[in-house]
Design a protein around this motif. Structure first.
Motif, PDB file in Angstrom:
ATOM      1  N   SER A 106       0.836  -1.199   0.000  1.00 24.91           N
ATOM      2  CA  SER A 106       0.000   0.000   0.000  1.00 24.91           C
ATOM      3  C   SER A 106       0.872   1.251   0.000  1.00 24.91           C
ATOM      4  O   SER A 106       2.064   1.208   0.313  1.00 24.91           O
ATOM      5  N   ASP A 107       0.264   2.374  -0.340  1.00 26.88           N
ATOM      6  CA  ASP A 107       0.989   3.639  -0.261  1.00 26.88           C
ATOM      7  C   ASP A 107       1.433   3.914   1.173  1.00 26.88           C
ATOM      8  O   ASP A 107       2.497   4.508   1.391  1.00 26.88           O
ATOM      9  N   ASP A 108       0.634   3.496   2.148  1.00 22.20           N
ATOM     10  CA  ASP A 108       1.011   3.684   3.552  1.00 22.20           C
ATOM     11  C   ASP A 108       2.273   2.893   3.881  1.00 22.20           C
ATOM     12  O   ASP A 108       3.144   3.372   4.619  1.00 22.20           O
ATOM     13  N   LEU A 109       2.378   1.675   3.345  1.00 21.30           N
ATOM     14  CA  LEU A 109       3.578   0.870   3.571  1.00 21.30           C
ATOM     15  C   LEU A 109       4.786   1.549   2.935  1.00 21.30           C
ATOM     16  O   LEU A 109       5.836   1.682   3.561  1.00 21.30           O
ATOM     17  N   LEU A 110       4.632   1.989   1.699  1.00 15.55           N
ATOM     18  CA  LEU A 110       5.766   2.599   0.993  1.00 15.55           C
ATOM     19  C   LEU A 110       6.155   3.943   1.592  1.00 15.55           C
ATOM     20  O   LEU A 110       7.309   4.361   1.465  1.00 15.55           O
ATOM     21  N   ALA A 111       5.210   4.595   2.268  1.00 18.46           N
ATOM     22  CA  ALA A 111       5.524   5.875   2.911  1.00 18.46           C
ATOM     23  C   ALA A 111       6.498   5.706   4.073  1.00 18.46           C
ATOM     24  O   ALA A 111       7.191   6.660   4.451  1.00 18.46           O
ATOM     25  N   VAL A 112       6.571   4.495   4.628  1.00 18.15           N
ATOM     26  CA  VAL A 112       7.508   4.242   5.739  1.00 18.15           C
ATOM     27  C   VAL A 112       8.656   3.331   5.293  1.00 18.15           C
ATOM     28  O   VAL A 112       9.352   2.740   6.113  1.00 18.15           O
ATOM     29  N   THR A 113       8.834   3.232   3.972  1.00 20.12           N
ATOM     30  CA  THR A 113       9.932   2.456   3.391  1.00 20.12           C
ATOM     31  C   THR A 113      10.966   3.434   2.845  1.00 20.12           C
ATOM     32  O   THR A 113      10.684   4.181   1.909  1.00 20.12           O
ATOM     33  N   ASP A 114      12.145   3.433   3.421  1.00 21.04           N
ATOM     34  CA  ASP A 114      13.185   4.382   3.014  1.00 21.04           C
ATOM     35  C   ASP A 114      13.965   3.918   1.789  1.00 21.04           C
ATOM     36  O   ASP A 114      14.570   4.729   1.085  1.00 21.04           O
ATOM     37  N   LEU A 115      13.967   2.614   1.536  1.00 21.79           N
ATOM     38  CA  LEU A 115      14.736   2.061   0.423  1.00 21.79           C
ATOM     39  C   LEU A 115      14.122   0.732   0.007  1.00 21.79           C
ATOM     40  O   LEU A 115      13.725  -0.064   0.860  1.00 21.79           O
ATOM     41  N   VAL A 116      14.057   0.500  -1.298  1.00 19.53           N
ATOM     42  CA  VAL A 116      13.641  -0.807  -1.810  1.00 19.53           C
ATOM     43  C   VAL A 116      14.823  -1.452  -2.522  1.00 19.53           C
ATOM     44  O   VAL A 116      15.426  -0.849  -3.413  1.00 19.53           O
TER      45      VAL A 116
END
Length: 244
Positions: A115-125
């Motif tokens: 989700s966008d919420d998950l990616l908002a707290v992901t600093d790096l993929v």
């Protein structure tokens, strides 16, 4: 509501799973069956230990000061971490509350579950691009399609999420000039890509296949030669990419 996940194992590493020294949790379960997979023991969720987010955060907290001083953070890997997106989101949210850098190690095949919420707290993929064309992708993974990974990559770029592309170089499987060019074009199209890591194939996980009584598909495949590795890195650099 208590969020739980299946965690296969965890470890502390430096310079392998993102910047700095990191706490790395390997989540159990993966939809792909990559020929070069070195962790067949993580394929099924049942092979992990059910943990609450509190349980895993307790483990992380033991290393919190150390990884902060070392300029690191927390990486969730697998298996495939995005088989458990709610757990990933909860862990990363609480890591952010602690001021810890977060990294998601994924094939991108299940990117739609992030989700966008998950990616908002992901600093790096850390994005593992298995191949650059559908035929090679299916040969590598023995299931699935390339398109979801490409769509996820472009979504990350649109959201401004930094990406490190990873490409496993396997002689006779992923090493053709055409396949490497296709992967390089995908990587170059992601405006937030910071680097490409060319990972030479190895057989270090072969013993796990023996222990599980599973044939290792690449048992007779050699490691790539220095010349092949140089050729592939040069192909990526030709697209203006920073390569390791």
């Amino acid at each position: 509501m208590t969020v739980t996940g299946s965690v296969h194992s965890f470890d502390v590493s430096t310079g392998v799973d993102g910047p700095g020294t990191r706490f790395v949790a390997f989540l159990a379960g993966c939809p792909l069956r990559c020929q070069y997979c070195h962790s067949p023991d993580t394929w099924y969720r049942r092979t992990g230990r059910e943990m609450t987010a509190d349980d895993l955060l307790t483990e992380i907290s033991r290393y919190e000061r150390f990884i902060k001083v070392a300029g690191g953070g927390v990486t969730l890997s697998g298996g495939e971490a995005l088989q458990q997106p709610d757990f990933v989101r909860e862990i990363f949210t609480r890591c952010h509350d602690k001021g810890l850098h977060t990294a998601l190690d994924t094939s991108g095949f299940l990117g739609a579950k992030a989700s966008d919420d998950l990616l908002a707290v992901t600093d790096l993929v850390l994005l593992d691009i298995k191949a650059g064309d559908e035929e090679t992708y299916r040969k590598v993974t023995r299931t699935g399609e390339l398109a979801p990974t490409v769509e996820f990559a472009h979504r990350l770029a649109a959201l401004g999420v930094p990406v490190w592309v990873r490409f496993v170089l396997v002689p006779g499987l992923t090493d053709s000039a055409e396949n490497v060019e296709a992967v390089a074009r995908i990587a170059a199209s992601i405006r937030t890509v910071e680097r490409v890591e060319v990972l030479p194939f190895h057989r270090l996980g072969a013993a796990k296949y023996t222990a599980l009584s599973i044939p290792f598909p690449l048992a007779d495949t050699p490691a790539p030669s220095p010349e092949l590795i140089d050729r592939v890195r040069t192909q990526f650099r030709a697209h203006g990419l920073t390569v390791y």
